[in-house]
Design an enzyme around this catalytic site. Sequence first.
Site, PDB file in Angstrom:
ATOM      1  N   ASN A   7       6.053  -1.867   1.973  1.00  0.00           N
ATOM      2  CA  ASN A   7       5.613  -2.929   2.874  1.00  0.00           C
ATOM      3  C   ASN A   7       6.843  -3.394   3.674  1.00  0.00           C
ATOM      4  O   ASN A   7       7.691  -4.108   3.158  1.00  0.00           O
ATOM      5  CB  ASN A   7       5.030  -4.067   2.017  1.00  0.00           C
ATOM      6  N   ARG A  98       1.921  -0.210   4.264  1.00  0.00           N
ATOM      7  CA  ARG A  98       1.267  -1.214   5.082  1.00  0.00           C
ATOM      8  C   ARG A  98       1.770  -0.989   6.499  1.00  0.00           C
ATOM      9  O   ARG A  98       2.987  -0.954   6.734  1.00  0.00           O
ATOM     10  CB  ARG A  98       1.662  -2.610   4.617  1.00  0.00           C
ATOM     11  N   HIS A 186      -3.482  -9.275   9.388  1.00  0.00           N
ATOM     12  CA  HIS A 186      -3.720  -9.651   7.978  1.00  0.00           C
ATOM     13  C   HIS A 186      -5.009  -9.029   7.439  1.00  0.00           C
ATOM     14  O   HIS A 186      -5.610  -9.537   6.487  1.00  0.00           O
ATOM     15  CB  HIS A 186      -3.855 -11.181   7.806  1.00  0.00           C
ATOM     16  N   ARG A 247       5.459 -20.346  14.576  1.00  0.00           N
ATOM     17  CA  ARG A 247       4.755 -19.853  15.770  1.00  0.00           C
ATOM     18  C   ARG A 247       3.831 -20.942  16.308  1.00  0.00           C
ATOM     19  O   ARG A 247       3.207 -21.663  15.529  1.00  0.00           O
ATOM     20  CB  ARG A 247       3.914 -18.627  15.425  1.00  0.00           C
ATOM     21  N   GLU A 390      -2.116  -7.953  -1.471  1.00  0.00           N
ATOM     22  CA  GLU A 390      -2.082  -6.926  -0.430  1.00  0.00           C
ATOM     23  C   GLU A 390      -1.574  -5.587  -0.961  1.00  0.00           C
ATOM     24  O   GLU A 390      -2.120  -4.538  -0.619  1.00  0.00           O
ATOM     25  CB  GLU A 390      -1.210  -7.393   0.741  1.00  0.00           C
TER      26      GLU A 390
END
Length: 402
Positions: A7, A98, A186, A247, A390
């Site tokens: 990842n 990923r 995501h 963000r 994940e």
Amino acid sequence: MKILVLNAGSSSQKSCLYDLPADNLPTNPPEPIWEAMIDWTVLAGKGVLTVKANGVKQKIELANSDRRLGISQMLNTLQTGETQVLNSLAEIDIVGHRVVHGGTNYSQATLINDEVKATIQKLIPLAPSHNPAHLEGIETIEDLLKNTPQIAVFDTAFHTTIPPEAAFYPIPYEWSKKGIRRYGFHGTSHKYCAQKAAQLLDKPLDSLKIITCHIGNGASLTAIKNGISIDTTMGFTPLEGLMMGERSGSIDPAILIYLMREQGFNADQLNHLLNKESGLKGVSQMSADLRIILQAIQEGNEQAKLAFEMYIHHFRSCLGQMLASLGGLDGLVFTAGVGENSAIVREKVCEGFAFLGLKLDLQKNAQSPVNQDIATTDSLIRVLVIHTEEDWAIAEECWNLK
Ligand code: ADP
């Protein structure tokens, strides 16, 4: 069966190794037998490798910031020293990656070949800090593990089902045809959480309307109908939608035009402003970490209070958007760093939807719930806290493709 998961982040590299039975997949995520992470943000020009295996935790300083060398050194800890869990890397059966951006090309986990690599390469302008890192990871594994199959699990894959009215932007059509559209991110986490929610509610996923809230540093919501993503808050890039740690989320696009025309900003400066200096950090002028914001509110800091109130306001607005797309709601799922750990965020967000008959059990909410329903028995909507997995979801995809 040994499945290695890689990842890659913009300035980090995580990895773990699962040892799974070849004949049936466990229903609940098992612990990986080895976990590692390289962080290139702690020491200037160097990496810090942390490895956990055999009950041992090791920290190793890496001489430079080269990702390929870093991955080689990281994987070497699988077969040597106190964290050794393999006799040789050749024991690894599959490697799952990923991959942040797969565009609209891939709706499933995909065996990596030259064509897949070329697509990841082509999409670099849409994921400039991630896709190059994924390619480096894939090529390093090719060098180290010659013929081991590698699988790409795309963050965008789950969202390829979003219909055009939600995926396209109201801009001249030719730009949509050229790929300026909502991709969503995501996806692996949203998909995993929706499946886990159905399991916890003991209902078939294809009978449920769910909104999954993946709220970490980056944050996005997804409207999931009958197991399929029909809308999501992140868009062309992971900047759209919710107010996040650093963000901005969605703002009036004319602000950018104003900053360029009147304040002389260029593209790189705008990118930095909106991705690194905005959100909770920008408003509070303190931190992107919600824990620090909440502490500052306790100490009477007004700017921290404003940042938190804006965070909740934007969360509720985006949730309203997803609700409208779904036209109903059976389950609301909170996951990731903030979603799993912040009772106050869950409480404030849910308060805004009490008019729908959504009732949170405040006591359950406060008790650090994991994989639990925290709504009251008479709530018309179930509220779940789910620990996202994940890496496990990537390993599962690899196992299914074996
Ligand atoms: P990333 O998007 O980087 O994967 P995570 O999902 O790990 O992020 O979430 C990290 C964020 O979770 C932290 O920045 C912090 O704000 C938040 N967080 C973690 N624990 C708590 C907590 N107990 N209360 C509030 N926020 C928390």
